[in-house]
Design a protein around this motif. Structure first.
Motif, PDB file in Angstrom:
ATOM      1  N   MET B  60       0.813  -1.226   0.000  1.00 20.03           N
ATOM      2  CA  MET B  60       0.000   0.000   0.000  1.00 20.03           C
ATOM      3  C   MET B  60       0.846   1.275   0.000  1.00 20.03           C
ATOM      4  SD  MET B  60      -1.695   0.285   3.804  1.00 20.03           S
ATOM      5  CE  MET B  60      -2.437  -1.318   3.781  1.00 20.03           C
ATOM      6  N   THR B  61       2.131   1.135   0.382  1.00 18.52           N
ATOM      7  CA  THR B  61       2.981   2.329   0.332  1.00 18.52           C
ATOM      8  C   THR B  61       3.901   2.317  -0.889  1.00 18.52           C
ATOM      9  OG1 THR B  61       4.671   1.228   1.647  1.00 18.52           O
ATOM     10  CG2 THR B  61       3.045   2.545   2.856  1.00 18.52           C
ATOM     11  N   GLY B  62       4.103   1.137  -1.456  1.00 20.86           N
ATOM     12  CA  GLY B  62       5.075   1.014  -2.548  1.00 20.86           C
ATOM     13  C   GLY B  62       6.501   1.170  -2.033  1.00 20.86           C
ATOM     14  N   LYS B  63       6.684   0.875  -0.749  1.00 20.97           N
ATOM     15  CA  LYS B  63       8.004   1.086  -0.131  1.00 20.97           C
ATOM     16  C   LYS B  63       8.413  -0.131   0.693  1.00 20.97           C
ATOM     17  CE  LYS B  63       7.161   6.014   0.373  1.00 20.97           C
ATOM     18  NZ  LYS B  63       6.880   7.103   1.309  1.00 20.97           N
ATOM     19  N   ASN B  64       9.715  -0.243   0.930  1.00 18.40           N
ATOM     20  CA  ASN B  64      10.207  -1.308   1.793  1.00 18.40           C
ATOM     21  C   ASN B  64      10.011  -0.911   3.259  1.00 18.40           C
ATOM     22  OD1 ASN B  64      13.155  -0.989   3.230  1.00 18.40           O
ATOM     23  ND2 ASN B  64      12.814   0.532   1.621  1.00 18.40           N
ATOM     24  N   PRO B  65      10.072  -1.895   4.182  1.00 14.47           N
ATOM     25  CA  PRO B  65       9.828  -1.569   5.594  1.00 14.47           C
ATOM     26  C   PRO B  65      10.766  -0.505   6.163  1.00 14.47           C
ATOM     27  CG  PRO B  65       9.703  -3.933   5.269  1.00 14.47           C
ATOM     28  CD  PRO B  65      10.194  -3.351   3.982  1.00 14.47           C
ATOM     29  N   GLY B  66      11.958  -0.389   5.588  1.00 11.53           N
ATOM     30  CA  GLY B  66      12.896   0.640   6.038  1.00 11.53           C
ATOM     31  C   GLY B  66      12.344   2.041   5.846  1.00 11.53           C
ATOM     32  N   HIS B  68       8.558   2.425   5.484  1.00  7.54           N
ATOM     33  CA  HIS B  68       7.208   2.541   6.079  1.00  7.54           C
ATOM     34  C   HIS B  68       7.157   2.148   7.556  1.00  7.54           C
ATOM     35  CE1 HIS B  68       6.439  -1.781   5.816  1.00  7.54           C
ATOM     36  NE2 HIS B  68       6.550  -1.787   4.502  1.00  7.54           N
ATOM     37  N   GLY B  69       8.155   1.393   8.024  1.00 13.04           N
ATOM     38  CA  GLY B  69       8.265   1.176   9.477  1.00 13.04           C
ATOM     39  C   GLY B  69       7.461   0.008  10.050  1.00 13.04           C
ATOM     40  N   ILE B  70       6.839  -0.822   9.204  1.00 19.79           N
ATOM     41  CA  ILE B  70       6.104  -1.979   9.734  1.00 19.79           C
ATOM     42  C   ILE B  70       6.943  -3.241   9.484  1.00 19.79           C
ATOM     43  CG2 ILE B  70       3.961  -3.350   9.607  1.00 19.79           C
ATOM     44  CD1 ILE B  70       3.306  -0.549  10.495  1.00 19.79           C
ATOM     45  N   TYR B  71       7.322  -3.900  10.563  1.00 20.24           N
ATOM     46  CA  TYR B  71       8.193  -5.069  10.442  1.00 20.24           C
ATOM     47  C   TYR B  71       7.533  -6.355  10.947  1.00 20.24           C
ATOM     48  CZ  TYR B  71      12.017  -1.801   9.540  1.00 20.24           C
ATOM     49  OH  TYR B  71      12.832  -0.851   9.000  1.00 20.24           O
ATOM     50  N   GLY B  72       6.298  -6.244  11.445  1.00 20.91           N
ATOM     51  CA  GLY B  72       5.647  -7.455  11.946  1.00 20.91           C
ATOM     52  C   GLY B  72       4.353  -7.099  12.644  1.00 20.91           C
ATOM     53  N   PHE B  73       3.624  -8.146  13.075  1.00 19.45           N
ATOM     54  CA  PHE B  73       2.360  -7.919  13.775  1.00 19.45           C
ATOM     55  C   PHE B  73       2.584  -7.386  15.183  1.00 19.45           C
ATOM     56  CE2 PHE B  73       0.416 -10.994  10.717  1.00 19.45           C
ATOM     57  CZ  PHE B  73      -0.560 -10.131  10.256  1.00 19.45           C
ATOM     58  N   LEU B 353      18.763  -5.873   3.942  1.00 15.78           N
ATOM     59  CA  LEU B 353      17.370  -6.101   3.542  1.00 15.78           C
ATOM     60  C   LEU B 353      16.578  -4.816   3.328  1.00 15.78           C
ATOM     61  CD1 LEU B 353      15.888  -8.909   5.821  1.00 15.78           C
ATOM     62  CD2 LEU B 353      15.980  -8.909   3.336  1.00 15.78           C
ATOM     63  N   TYR B 354      16.882  -3.808   4.121  1.00 12.14           N
ATOM     64  CA  TYR B 354      16.058  -2.599   4.133  1.00 12.14           C
ATOM     65  C   TYR B 354      16.884  -1.354   3.873  1.00 12.14           C
ATOM     66  CZ  TYR B 354      13.445  -6.006   6.932  1.00 12.14           C
ATOM     67  OH  TYR B 354      12.834  -7.142   7.378  1.00 12.14           O
ATOM     68  N   TRP B 355      16.204  -0.315   3.448  1.00 12.15           N
ATOM     69  CA  TRP B 355      16.863   0.974   3.259  1.00 12.15           C
ATOM     70  C   TRP B 355      15.858   2.083   3.570  1.00 12.15           C
ATOM     71  CZ3 TRP B 355      15.526  -2.673  -0.198  1.00 12.15           C
ATOM     72  CH2 TRP B 355      14.595  -2.339  -1.190  1.00 12.15           C
ATOM     73  N   LYS B 378      13.993   1.451  13.258  1.00 14.29           N
ATOM     74  CA  LYS B 378      13.076   0.595  14.006  1.00 14.29           C
ATOM     75  C   LYS B 378      13.225  -0.883  13.652  1.00 14.29           C
ATOM     76  CE  LYS B 378       8.360   0.982  15.316  1.00 14.29           C
ATOM     77  NZ  LYS B 378       7.000   1.147  14.855  1.00 14.29           N
ATOM     78  N   GLY B 379      13.897  -1.135  12.549  1.00 11.77           N
ATOM     79  CA  GLY B 379      13.981  -2.502  12.032  1.00 11.77           C
ATOM     80  C   GLY B 379      14.844  -3.408  12.881  1.00 11.77           C
ATOM     81  N   PRO B 380      14.695  -4.721  12.690  1.00 12.61           N
ATOM     82  CA  PRO B 380      15.503  -5.679  13.436  1.00 12.61           C
ATOM     83  C   PRO B 380      16.974  -5.572  13.032  1.00 12.61           C
ATOM     84  CG  PRO B 380      14.211  -6.785  11.736  1.00 12.61           C
ATOM     85  CD  PRO B 380      13.758  -5.358  11.754  1.00 12.61           C
TER      86      PRO B 380
END
Lengths: 265, 451
Positions: B60-66, B68-73, B353-355, B378-380
């Motif tokens: 929905m953002t067209g972006k990687n978690p780095g 949008h900030g969502i890495y899990g439930f 993995l993320y940027w 915020k990522g792991p």
């Protein structure tokens, strides 16, 4: 008489009833918009000079703007502000990293101690029925037992404005003069009366607080409403609950149960 | 006059391309088969970690978690060892409905993960399965009244699935039927520019019946295929409604495979001395920070208890990289006691993995990774990617590293599917690329920070 007049009249009636019944009555002032509206109504009820103390439970984690507001308007309105802090728990390191325990120690226990210390028999609180599901079950005059527990299944009816105001030994009564107001009513009234409130409610950089308390446990909502008119306009269209930034715990419990069932916990 | 959207999306959670081919091949999804013949079917990659909320946030953002900030439930609340449950409030980016709304388009979204609480859009947004109640789940609020009137369900009851799988099937059918009814109701309201409906029940049925299908269970295997036939009936009606020329995407967010074992990674870290449990374990972050160098979140997300970043951090920044390397070696060393197969296929560092900026991962000094702020920060610190069959879980309070529960299927990364009609897409596709393709097809400017 318009709706706001009716709300105001009912609240003032309850405030005066409470003052008539309880010798040691205090007003709980969190400095949020509701309790500040309650202070405003008390000023009207007592013709400008509030004869009861305004009790402020200070967790030490409130927004700096709230302390500033408390001190400024406490003085301006001639309130007898009683600040209560659970110093013991604070000294023992209680803080928001232990969230649920923190609320209990700094707010609930803090209040308990203040009631015991000042021998308050009743408190005026600015809660409203529409804030939260459980609050819909509240009465205007609501007893709490010695353990501070509220038995919502055993409450006297409040029909035809007849209130049960007697409490048993060791208990205290919570009186809710704003119970019948809604969040929007509060804002309409703040606008009409021009009641001062802290700036935290007004949007800055696209965010504002809809409900305020301790800094670590409040989240701002996305909003551009930087005036009361805009806040009212926003509330007309929003479906998010007022305490969305605060009621996270209960929502989290739901989420946790769901995720547990799916194996994510 | 019948209104038709300018672009339609129907997403079906967690359907691997192999299953889709099987369903189409054996005649369970004739309508989808017809569509595939007229369009293209491709394999699509998901995201890491491969869970729906991360995949849908990336879509929905067209972006990687780095970004949008969502890495899990579940996640750790920054600056504490408390849990938080990421939702749209934590999404640090505009979503596709907002981007399209800003361009004046009329949009509709229903049941997509991570869309609760619904943001204000030029149209309607109905939250996904983690919305706490219908009255809170919709924008604008009055939509809830209609949904209530058709007994719409935000989600089927996953707890029921653990108790009674037959009851789960009934519940899944009801949830799907109401969603399809709502979909057609809203389609008929106006000429939407963008309309997205999501089906979550496929993920549920895969989680709870995948193994039964492999075993050819006489009751549950036919029930499983019957559920997909029901989805196909919905697709059939949708194709009839849309006609042949509405641009259409039907896709899943990740694949599935059989669970051999659930792997309690937190427990493994405890056994190796990386994590020390708190005296009373109440949740996955009930750790003793003073004695924990690292801890784990689901699935396979490892965090270094870094001094200066975590409130009780004990690992010095100078030791951050060495600690990550040791953790990586320990994770790769984990073996299934039955047959000693490796559990973890690969361990990736966060920056691999993320940027947070730009379009791809960049080599960063480890100190910068450890101290990074924002969505990337915020990522792991590490992500363990398991071999298929080993479902990485938490299990901090448990006694065993390897367990087996009612769950029978687990997510896989590289075998989601995409059926696209008249929406140009890259051959080498991952779910993060879909938003851009939708925006381009609707001739809306693509924000520069999309990946």
């Amino acid at each position: 008489m318009d709706r706001l007049d009716e709300l105001e009249n009912q609240s003032i009636y309850i405030i005066r009833e409470a003052y008539y019944h309880y010798r040691n009555l205090a007003l709980l002032w969190s400095v949020g918009k509701d309790s500040t509206t309650l202070v405003w109504l008390c000023r009207k009820a007592f013709l400008g000079k509030i004869p009861i103390p305004a009790l402020h439970i200070d967790t030490g984690y409130k927004f700096p703007e709230m302390y500033k507001f408390r001190d400024e308007y406490g003085k301006k309105w001639g309130l007898k502000v009683v600040v209560a802090r659970n110093e013991e728990a604070i000294a023992a390191g209680m803080g928001p990293t232990k969230k649920l325990e923190c609320c209990n120690a700094l707010k609930t226990e803090g209040l308990k101690k203040a009631i015991a210390q000042h021998h308050f028999s009743a408190l005026l609180l600015g809660i409203r029925r529409d804030e939260h599901g459980i609050r819909a079950k509240e009465r205007y005059f609501s007893p709490r037992n010695q353990e501070f527990k509220w038995n919502y299944q055993d409450q006297p009816p409040e029909l035809w404005d007849q209130y049960k105001s007697q409490a048993e030994e060791g208990t205290h009564i919570r009186v809710h003069p704003l119970l019948h107001w809604t969040e929007k009513d509060i804002w309409y009234y703040i606008r009409r009366e021009n009641i001062p409130i802290t700036d935290l409610y007004f949007a800055k950089n696209g965010k504002r607080y809809r409900s305020i308390g301790c800094v670590p446990c409040c989240s701002p909502v996305n909003s551009d409403a930087d005036t009361i008119d805009k806040i009212i306009e926003e509330l007309e269209s929003t479906n998010t609950s007022e305490r969305a930034g605060r009621a996270q715990d209960k929502e989290d419990t739901y989420t946790m149960q769901k995720l547990r069932a799916l194996g994510y916990m | 006059m019948q209104y038709r959207p300018k672009l339609m999306v129907l997403s079906i959670d967690g359907v691997p391309i192999e299953l889709l081919r099987q369903l189409v091949g054996q005649g369970d999804m004739p309508n989808l088969q017809r569509l595939i013949q007229q369009s293209t079917l491709r394999q699509m990659r998901s995201v890491q970690p491969t869970v729906s909320c991360v995949a849908w946030a990336s879509y929905m953002t067209g972006k990687n978690p780095g970004k949008h900030g969502i890495y899990g439930f579940i996640d750790r609340k920054p600056g504490s060892y408390d849990l938080e449950f990421p939702n749209a409030n934590h999404l640090q980016s505009a979503n596709i409905w907002e981007i399209l709304s800003a361009a004046g388009k009329r949009v509709f979204g229903m049941n997509v993960c991570t869309s609760y609480p619904p943001r204000a859009v030029n149209g309607i947004l109905i939250g996904g399965f983690l919305s706490p109640s219908l009255d809170k789940a919709t924008y604008p609020g009055e939509v809830a009244e209609y949904l209530q009137s058709i007994d719409y369900r935000l989600d089927s009851d996953a707890a029921l699935a653990r108790r009674d799988k037959k009851a789960m099937l009934y519940d899944l059918d009801h949830t799907l039927d109401a969603r399809m009814e709502a979909m057609f109701h809203f389609l008929e309201q106006e000429s939407w520019d963008f309309f997205h409906t999501h089906i979550m029940g496929s993920d549920r049925i895969n989680h709870f019946l995948w193994g039964k299908v492999q075993e050819h269970d006489s009751y549950f295997m036919p029930a499983f295929f019957r559920y997909y036939r029901r989805i196909d009936e919905g697709i059939g009606k949708l194709l009839e409604y849309l006609g042949d020329d509405v641009p259409l995407l039907i896709f899943s967010d990740h694949g599935f495979c059989n669970i051999k074992k659930e792997v309690m990674l937190s427990r493994y870290l405890v056994e190796l001395g990386w994590t020390k449990c708190a005296e009373k374990v109440q949740h996955p972050l009930s750790i003793e920070p003073g004695q924990s160098k690292a801890y784990c979140m689901i699935p396979g997300r490892i965090y270094v208890n870094l001094k200066g970043r975590e409130p009780g951090g004990i690992v010095e920044l100078a030791d951050y990289q060495r600690t990550r390397e040791q953790l990586r070696d320990d994770l790769l060393a984990l073996r299934d006691p039955d047959g000693s197969a490796a559990v973890v296929k690969k361990v990736m560092m966060r920056e691999e993995l993320y940027w947070g900026e730009g379009k791809q991962p960049t080599a960063l000094p480890p100190e910068d990774v450890g101290q990074a702020a924002g969505a990337f920060g915020k990522g792991p610190d590490l992500v363990a990617i398991p071999h298929d069959g080993y479902d990485l879980k938490l299990g901090l309070a448990g006694t065993d590293v390897f367990v087996k529960t009612e769950l029978e299927g687990m997510h896989t990364y590289d075998n989601a599917f995409m059926v696209a009609r008249d929406v140009p897409l890259s051959e080498n596709l991952d779910i993060t690329m879909v938003a851009k393709a939708i925006l381009q097809r609707l001739e809306v400017d693509v924000p520069a920070d999309l990946d």
